[in-house]
Each structure stands twice: as C-alpha cells, then as structure tokens.
Design a protein around this motif. Structure first.
Motif, short mmCIF file in Angstrom:
data_model
loop_
_atom_site.label_atom_id
_atom_site.label_comp_id
_atom_site.label_asym_id
_atom_site.label_seq_id
_atom_site.Cartn_x
_atom_site.Cartn_y
_atom_site.Cartn_z
N THR A 110 15.25 -3.71 -7.50
CA THR A 110 15.60 -4.93 -8.23
C THR A 110 16.48 -4.67 -9.44
O THR A 110 17.50 -5.36 -9.62
CB THR A 110 14.33 -5.71 -8.62
OG1 THR A 110 13.39 -4.82 -9.24
CG2 THR A 110 13.69 -6.35 -7.41
N THR A 142 6.98 2.39 -13.88
CA THR A 142 5.93 1.62 -13.21
C THR A 142 5.65 2.13 -11.81
O THR A 142 4.77 1.61 -11.12
CB THR A 142 6.30 0.13 -13.12
OG1 THR A 142 7.36 -0.05 -12.16
CG2 THR A 142 6.72 -0.42 -14.47
N GLN A 185 9.93 -7.13 -14.71
CA GLN A 185 8.54 -7.58 -14.62
C GLN A 185 7.99 -7.18 -13.26
O GLN A 185 8.65 -7.35 -12.23
CB GLN A 185 8.45 -9.10 -14.77
CG GLN A 185 9.05 -9.65 -16.05
CD GLN A 185 8.21 -9.31 -17.27
OE1 GLN A 185 6.98 -9.21 -17.18
NE2 GLN A 185 8.87 -9.16 -18.41
N LYS A 186 6.78 -6.65 -13.26
CA LYS A 186 6.14 -6.22 -12.01
C LYS A 186 4.69 -6.64 -11.99
O LYS A 186 3.98 -6.50 -12.98
CB LYS A 186 6.25 -4.70 -11.87
CG LYS A 186 5.48 -4.13 -10.67
CD LYS A 186 5.60 -2.62 -10.59
CE LYS A 186 4.72 -2.05 -9.49
NZ LYS A 186 4.86 -0.57 -9.38
N SER A 191 8.10 -8.36 -7.88
CA SER A 191 8.79 -7.83 -9.06
C SER A 191 10.04 -8.65 -9.31
O SER A 191 10.62 -9.22 -8.38
CB SER A 191 9.15 -6.35 -8.88
OG SER A 191 10.10 -6.18 -7.84
N LEU A 236 6.71 -14.63 -12.84
CA LEU A 236 7.44 -13.45 -13.31
C LEU A 236 8.88 -13.78 -13.68
O LEU A 236 9.44 -13.19 -14.61
CB LEU A 236 7.40 -12.35 -12.26
CG LEU A 236 6.26 -11.33 -12.44
CD1 LEU A 236 4.90 -12.00 -12.35
CD2 LEU A 236 6.36 -10.20 -11.42
N ALA A 282 11.60 0.37 -15.28
CA ALA A 282 11.18 0.17 -13.89
C ALA A 282 10.63 1.46 -13.29
O ALA A 282 9.59 1.44 -12.61
CB ALA A 282 12.36 -0.33 -13.06
N ASP A 285 10.57 -0.31 -6.42
CA ASP A 285 10.66 -0.73 -7.82
C ASP A 285 12.05 -0.57 -8.43
O ASP A 285 12.40 -1.30 -9.35
CB ASP A 285 9.63 0.05 -8.66
CG ASP A 285 8.20 -0.37 -8.32
OD1 ASP A 285 7.95 -1.58 -8.23
OD2 ASP A 285 7.36 0.51 -8.12
N SER A 328 4.47 -3.09 -5.79
CA SER A 328 4.62 -4.47 -6.24
C SER A 328 4.05 -5.47 -5.25
O SER A 328 4.27 -5.37 -4.05
CB SER A 328 6.10 -4.80 -6.45
OG SER A 328 6.69 -3.95 -7.37
#
Length: 289
Positions: A124, A97, A182-183, A195, A273, A94, A121, A192
């Motif tokens: 989550t 990203t 997942q983003k 995400s 996602l 994470a 980011d 994002s």
C-alpha cells in the motif's frame, strides 16, 4: 513441503539465479527470507534458489529517487535513517508493522511483493509512492509500475522472472503535505485485516491539491482508490469531506470473508482506517478538522 526438495542453490549473481530458475522447469522457487514460502508450502517445489548472495541487499539514493535491492530486509527498511524523512517516514512505519522482530530480520521487500498477498504491508505505501518494480528475465530487465507487477505476480505471470529492485521517485514534500499508514490486524504481529496508506497536500485555502489512497486486504491485490482521490481534489479538507471519502471507499472495495474477518467487517474497517489516515494527513498538512 521441504521433504520434497531435491536441491538448494545459492547463486552469486542474478544471471546465475535465472539460469537455475530455467533449469528448474517450473519446480524451482526463489527464496530470500523464506517466510512466505515456509507457510505456503507446495508439493511441486523441488529446487530452492537462495538469492541473498546475489548482490541485491541495498537502499541507495539515485537521480530522482531511491532504489531498494529485492533482498533488503524489512528490518533494514524500518531502521534506515535515509527513509525517515522520505514521505514522512511512511515506508519505515509500514515495515515496522510486518510481524515480529525475528520475521522482519528475515523477510525482504522483494518477498513481500512477489508473494502477491493482498495483505502485503509494503504494497500500500509503495502504491501511493508510485514505485516501480524491476524484474530480470532471460531476455533482460524491464521496469513496470508496482500495481502492474502485483497483478502479474498474483496471476503467476512472473514465475520465470526475478524481482531484483524497487524504485521510488522523489516524494512530494513540504509543510502542506501529509502522509499516513494505518493497519488493522488481529494482533500487533499478525497480517492485515485491512490496511490503508494515504498522502495529500493542501493549498493556502485548505483545499486538497492532490491525494493518494491505497488499501490492502480488500481485493485480489492491494489497490489504489483512484475515484476517491479524484473526489478529494479541489475541495476543502474538513471532517465532512473525509467522511464522504471514507463512505465512497467502503462502497467500492470488494473484500472477502475468511477465517480472520468477514467481508462486512473489512468493508466497515476500510472506512474507519481511511478516516484515520486522511485525518492524520490533513493535520500534518496544517489543515483543520
């Protein structure tokens, strides 16, 4: 905004930083990397308090888990060998990203959370890892669940406090366990649009023993999808179950429309996602889809 700043302080300890924060009488802001503050601006800011020399840059093992100092950079998290096997490398994945390399070299875990952006980011993965935030106040320190911290920060309840540490309990592990982040952003270095972080474990029959799902940028703060998690438990992890869970999440989220995306697009991408994240988790855990 920086035309309005009257003083820049660099305290050598958290108590000193707290004294300066009180002295600012609501017009002081804590900075470390400063990447969010520079964008947000604000003509009410008169004093900046840089806490990068207050001893809060570290990643440490501690009994029962890990501890992160609030000024630990996202680059340090992305590159930390200690984190590569923790929850399948979820946090480094994470952190990697979050913007460009130059942004990650400046941005910190504390700033990523204290800004309370719903698109943060690290929020989550920290939610599904059941992290806690430690905040320092004039009366001492206290620990609270990361979800409670995010809600409080978004509401401005910690303006006279400093986030000093993030604590993670030991993550579940084993061959029947899987994790995913997942983003979706407009570009690879943008924030994002949506995400999703997820984790789950399967039993010997391919049924879900436990599941954790969180989403960012689809509500006022990052959220845990508790109802969807409960829906998964006890059922065989197959394509039908994943699709049903994704559909439930799409109906439950409450995204907004803004210059980056419409609410309808975010809702649809929440399902996409979630599907990708759960599929990855199931395959990591040895399941079949």
């Amino acid at each position: 905004m920086f035309d309005q700043v009257e003083a820049f302080w660099r305290p050598a300890s958290v108590p000193e930083a707290l004294r300066l924060l009180q002295r600012g009488k609501g017009q002081a802001r804590i900075v470390a990397g400063g990447t969010d503050l520079a964008v947000a601006g604000g003509n009410d800011v008169r004093f900046l308090i840089d806490i990068t020399r207050a001893g809060l840059s570290y990643i440490r093992r501690k009994p029962g888990g890990l501890a992160f100092g609030a000024t630990t950079t996202l680059s340090e998290i992305a590159d930390a060998p200690l984190l590569r096997r923790f929850a399948g490398g979820l946090l480094p994945r994470a952190a990697a990203t979050c913007g460009s390399v130059s942004i990650r070299n400046m941005a910190t875990i504390g700033g990523n959370l204290a800004n309370a952006s719903p698109a943060a980011d690290l929020a989550t993965p920290l939610l599904i890892l059941e992290a806690s935030a430690v905040i320092a106040e004039a009366r001492g320190r206290r620990k609270l669940p990361i979800g409670d911290y995010l809600e409080g920060a978004a509401a401005g309840r910690f303006s006279r406090s400093i986030l000093v540490e993030v604590i993670l309990p030991e993550a579940p592990r084993g061959r029947k366990c899987g994790w995913s982040f997942q983003k979706l952003g407009r570009t690879t270095v943008d924030i994002s649009l949506v995400s999703v972080a997820a984790g789950l474990a399967l039993d010997a029959r391919g049924r879900v023993r436990w599941a954790r799902i969180s989403l960012g940028a689809v509500g006022p703060t990052a959220i845990r999808a508790v109802a969807a998690e409960k829906f998964l438990v006890g059922k065989v992890a197959d394509a039908s179950l994943v699709a049903g869970t994704a559909a439930r999440i799409a109906r439950a989220v409450q995204p907004i429309s803004d210059i980056r995306a419409s609410a309808d697009y975010r809702r649809e991408m929440s399902a996409v996602l979630t599907t990708r994240a759960l599929n990855e988790c199931v395959l990591q855990a040895g399941g079949c889809l």
